[in-house]
Design an enzyme around this catalytic site. Structure first.
Site, mmCIF file in Angstrom:
data_model
loop_
_atom_site.group_PDB
_atom_site.id
_atom_site.type_symbol
_atom_site.label_atom_id
_atom_site.label_comp_id
_atom_site.label_asym_id
_atom_site.label_seq_id
_atom_site.Cartn_x
_atom_site.Cartn_y
_atom_site.Cartn_z
ATOM 1 N N PRO A 290 -4.284 -1.854 11.973
ATOM 2 C CA PRO A 290 -5.658 -2.343 12.124
ATOM 3 C C PRO A 290 -5.790 -3.860 12.182
ATOM 4 C CG PRO A 290 -5.284 -1.563 9.890
ATOM 5 C CD PRO A 290 -4.078 -1.164 10.681
ATOM 6 N N THR A 291 -4.808 -4.596 11.681
ATOM 7 C CA THR A 291 -4.753 -6.066 11.729
ATOM 8 C C THR A 291 -6.016 -6.727 11.179
ATOM 9 O OG1 THR A 291 -5.640 -6.392 13.991
ATOM 10 C CG2 THR A 291 -3.290 -5.894 13.793
ATOM 11 N N THR B 27 -6.869 -8.685 8.538
ATOM 12 C CA THR B 27 -6.883 -10.094 8.171
ATOM 13 C C THR B 27 -6.128 -10.963 9.159
ATOM 14 O OG1 THR B 27 -6.891 -9.346 5.879
ATOM 15 C CG2 THR B 27 -6.538 -11.679 6.251
ATOM 16 N N ILE B 28 -5.009 -10.484 9.675
ATOM 17 C CA ILE B 28 -4.242 -11.352 10.572
ATOM 18 C C ILE B 28 -4.978 -11.577 11.889
ATOM 19 C CG2 ILE B 28 -2.032 -10.789 9.518
ATOM 20 C CD1 ILE B 28 -1.406 -9.022 11.933
ATOM 21 N N GLY C 124 0.841 -1.190 0.000
ATOM 22 C CA GLY C 124 0.000 0.000 0.000
ATOM 23 C C GLY C 124 0.874 1.237 0.000
ATOM 24 N N ASN D 125 1.129 5.761 5.499
ATOM 25 C CA ASN D 125 0.645 4.624 4.712
ATOM 26 C C ASN D 125 -0.885 4.698 4.595
ATOM 27 O OD1 ASN D 125 0.067 3.910 7.446
ATOM 28 N ND2 ASN D 125 -0.072 1.782 6.825
ATOM 29 N N PRO D 126 -1.529 3.790 3.852
ATOM 30 C CA PRO D 126 -2.964 3.914 3.579
ATOM 31 C C PRO D 126 -3.872 3.974 4.795
ATOM 32 C CG PRO D 126 -2.000 2.440 1.992
ATOM 33 C CD PRO D 126 -0.906 2.756 2.986
ATOM 34 N N CYS D 127 -3.511 3.343 5.888
ATOM 35 C CA CYS D 127 -4.407 3.373 7.058
ATOM 36 C C CYS D 127 -3.992 4.383 8.103
ATOM 37 C CB CYS D 127 -4.476 1.978 7.663
ATOM 38 S SG CYS D 127 -6.147 1.517 8.060
ATOM 39 N N GLU E 193 -1.465 4.588 10.189
ATOM 40 C CA GLU E 193 -0.729 4.254 11.406
ATOM 41 C C GLU E 193 0.788 4.329 11.239
ATOM 42 O OE1 GLU E 193 -0.939 0.202 9.359
ATOM 43 O OE2 GLU E 193 -2.109 2.050 9.481
#
Length: 617
Positions: free
Chosen positions: A426-427, A429-430, A119, A273-275, A277
């Site tokens: 945000p995690t 998928t993990i 991203g 970055n995109p989110c 953080e």
């Protein structure tokens, strides 16, 4: 040892993470995946002349912390480590210079990054305003919004025929002459759909908003004053957009750069970055990984919550994770030589957490309590201290990050291997793989509906009801479980309205939509002092929230020293994501792979595949 995963995690792993043969059939299982990643990252120890027995032990440590779901690296590392292809990093910021060459280079580099699943973030602040005369061509500048559209089209082009659009972030300084156009650039849904946008502000601007003062807009190319404008009016436009559809967010750039220790050599950080953080310098990338706090709860007869956390194991996993992420920097495959050079100059890593809401449930502490914020601060402070110590130890063995000599770190006490160590992602998928709550977010819902993610394989559409495992177990143990209760919650009903549920359960299992915006912000603020990068946190608001509520929330985020803020008002988008308590006819958001699946609120992440409009981690 065989890794045990939930049915949902097994589906996601098979769909997105397992290596496949030419027939697209998986050729590994969860155990094989974690062994592949552990070996690939441990092999980097050969570069540092680590003894073979120490390397073997470290490889086992890497494997065990992943297979136990105590720590999971970001998705690109899981997907690509050991394959000799693709990036291992999730987060990138690319420089965007005010020239045709600079713009086209940024577009090309973005394509290369996104080709391998990364991203990208950009700052539009250096691009001259639309209509500015260009001496060399006798024409006029197209302006930053047109540049943004070009970058968006490139991002879409890369994924044509592929599996997902690239994720991007665009940031513009509030002092740019085109700031109002930027604020309104996503007022129509679908425009620039693969970019999140945020306005870069500072305390000077926020104080001018408070005192209702005017301020100057300057041409970034010449430095000349172009116009003056009411700070409060600009801020109100930001608020109006955020109220309408969640954008733009706000990034407090001066707060971010307080933790920028290499500013003398490389300048200010002006994008994320995109989110949001991970603030980064141009051409920097950062690899992330998150510790699952739910795994560190331990039974104890002691009433003190601190006695219910396995601090020794948490310390060990933090130190192993620091070593792991530092190795990822060397194991990585970089999209461009410039990214490799810059990333290795600062060697930034981002250790974060997930499962925080699950830990609070196990501790019997309500998320919106002072005690919960005390837990947040103490736990993250502890992890940060161990990550710092591990980075200091690595610097002794391997040397500090190359840019350290020209940094503002204490030359005696702060000889770090990594320019920053902590990031709360945000995690999306993990956390699904680990079967835990995401990031530092509260529990979103106790029961929810989701389309069968095997619809494509079976040809049969089926809606399933999922429940929070802690809540379901307690409901059964305390004899208030019923299908009626679960159906009621899945339909968007509130636990707080049920007379058949004990009051203490209602306090412990409070969900995200039931928190006040201030309670969301205060939790983010509790973590921030101990996180040298940023924090991904969505401030959920009810549909009936007003623009004044958004205004007050943004102000509170500034006054509590947050580095950035994103709000989401339930029901504020035409293509709505699943929102607890918002019973609208449209409760799905079309996924690039699986149409009509359900999305989780806040981050627009698909709960059945790895696609996300805002995060790759």
């Amino acid at each position: 040892m065989t890794t045990t995963v939930s049915p949902q995690a097994a589906t996601v792993l098979g769909h997105r993470y397992f290596l496949k043969n030419e027939k697209s059939e998986p050729v590994e299982d969860a155990d094989g995946l974690f062994k592949r990643v552990a070996k690939a990252i441990a092999d980097i120890e050969n570069q540092y002349l680590t003894l073979p027995v120490e390397k073997t032990m470290l490889e086992l440590d890497f494997y065990h912390m992943m297979s136990n779901f105590e720590f999971i690296p970001n998705s690109p590392t899981l997907m690509n480590a050991g394959t000799e292809q693709g990036t291992l990093s999730a987060c990138f910021v690319l420089p965007l210079e005010d020239s045709m060459e600079g713009i086209m280079k940024a577009a090309k580099d973005a394509a290369m990054v996104q080709k391998f699943g990364g991203g990208t973030g950009f700052s539009l602040s250096k691009i001259r305003p639309a209509g500015t005369p260009i001496k060399t061509t006798h024409g006029k500048a197209c302006g930053p919004i047109e540049v943004l559209k070009v970058l968006s089209s490139v991002s879409s082009m890369v994924t044509q025929g592929g599996k997902r659009d690239g994720a991007n972030m665009a940031v513009m300084s509030v002092y740019h002459p085109d700031i109002l156009e930027f604020i309104n650039s996503k007022s129509s849904e679908g425009d620039i759909h693969n970019f999140n946008i945020s306005v870069g502000v500072d305390s000077q601007f926020m104080k001018m908003v408070e005192y209702d003062l005017t301020y100057g807009l300057s041409d970034p190319h010449t430095g000349h004053l172009v116009n003056t404008i009411s700070a409060k009016y600009v801020f109100e436009q930001i608020v109006k957009g955020a109220w309408k559809n969640g954008e733009p967010g706000v990034i407090f750039l001066d707060r971010i750069n307080q933790d920028n220790k290499v500013v003398e050599e490389y300048g200010q950080m002006i994008a994320t970055n995109p989110c949001g953080e991970q603030p980064l310098l141009g051409n920097e990338s950062c690899n992330l990984g998150s510790i699952n706090l739910a795994k560190f709860y331990t039974d104890s007869d002691n009433s003190d919550w601190e006695e219910h956390i396995d601090w020794l194991r948490l310390s060990k996993v933090t130190r192993i994770a620091t070593n792991f992420l530092d190795n990822v920097i060397d194991a990585n495959y970089y999209a461009t030589p410039d990214i490799e050079k810059m990333t290795k100059a600062t060697r930034k890593i981002g250790i974060g957490i997930m499962g925080f809401a699950d830990l609070l449930i196990q501790l019997r502490i309500p998320y919106n309590s002072d005690k919960a914020r005390e837990v947040a601060a103490k736990v993250i402070e502890y992890i940060t201290a161990d990550a710092d110590e591990a980075s200091l130890d690595l610097a002794v063995k391997r040397g500090p990050f190359p840019a350290w000599e020209n940094s503002s770190f204490d030359p005696i006490k702060e000889v770090y291997r990594n320019a920053c160590r902590m990031t709360v992602a945000p995690t999306g998928t993990i956390s699904m793989l680990a079967d835990c709550s995401s990031g530092i977010e509260p529990t979103f819902a106790l029961a929810w509906r989701k389309q069968n993610i095997l619809k494509e394989a079976t040809g049969i559409a089926q809606t399933l009801v999922y429940t929070n495992p802690y809540f379901e177990r307690e409901a059964i143990d305390r004899d208030f479980y019923s299908e009626n209760l679960m159906e009621y919650l899945a339909e968007g009903g509130s636990l707080q309205d049920r007379p058949d549920v004990p009051d203490d359960v209602k306090e412990i299992y409070i969900t995200s939509p039931e928190l006040t915006p201030a309670e969301h912000v205060e939790m983010q603020a509790a973590f921030q002092p101990y996180v040298d990068s940023g924090i991904s946190k969505t401030i959920n608001m009810p549909h009936e929230a007003t623009e004044q509520d958004v205004y007050d929330t943004y102000m509170l985020a500034w006054k509590t020293d947050c580095k950035g803020i994103t709000v989401y008002r339930a029901g504020s988008r035409e293509k709505e994501i699943l929102v607890k308590g918002a019973k609208t006819e449209t409760t799905t958001f079309e996924c690039c792979e699986n149409p009509n699946i359900i999305y989780e609120s806040g981050c627009h992440k698909c709960l059945s595949c790895d696609w996300s409009a805002c995060e790759i981690a």
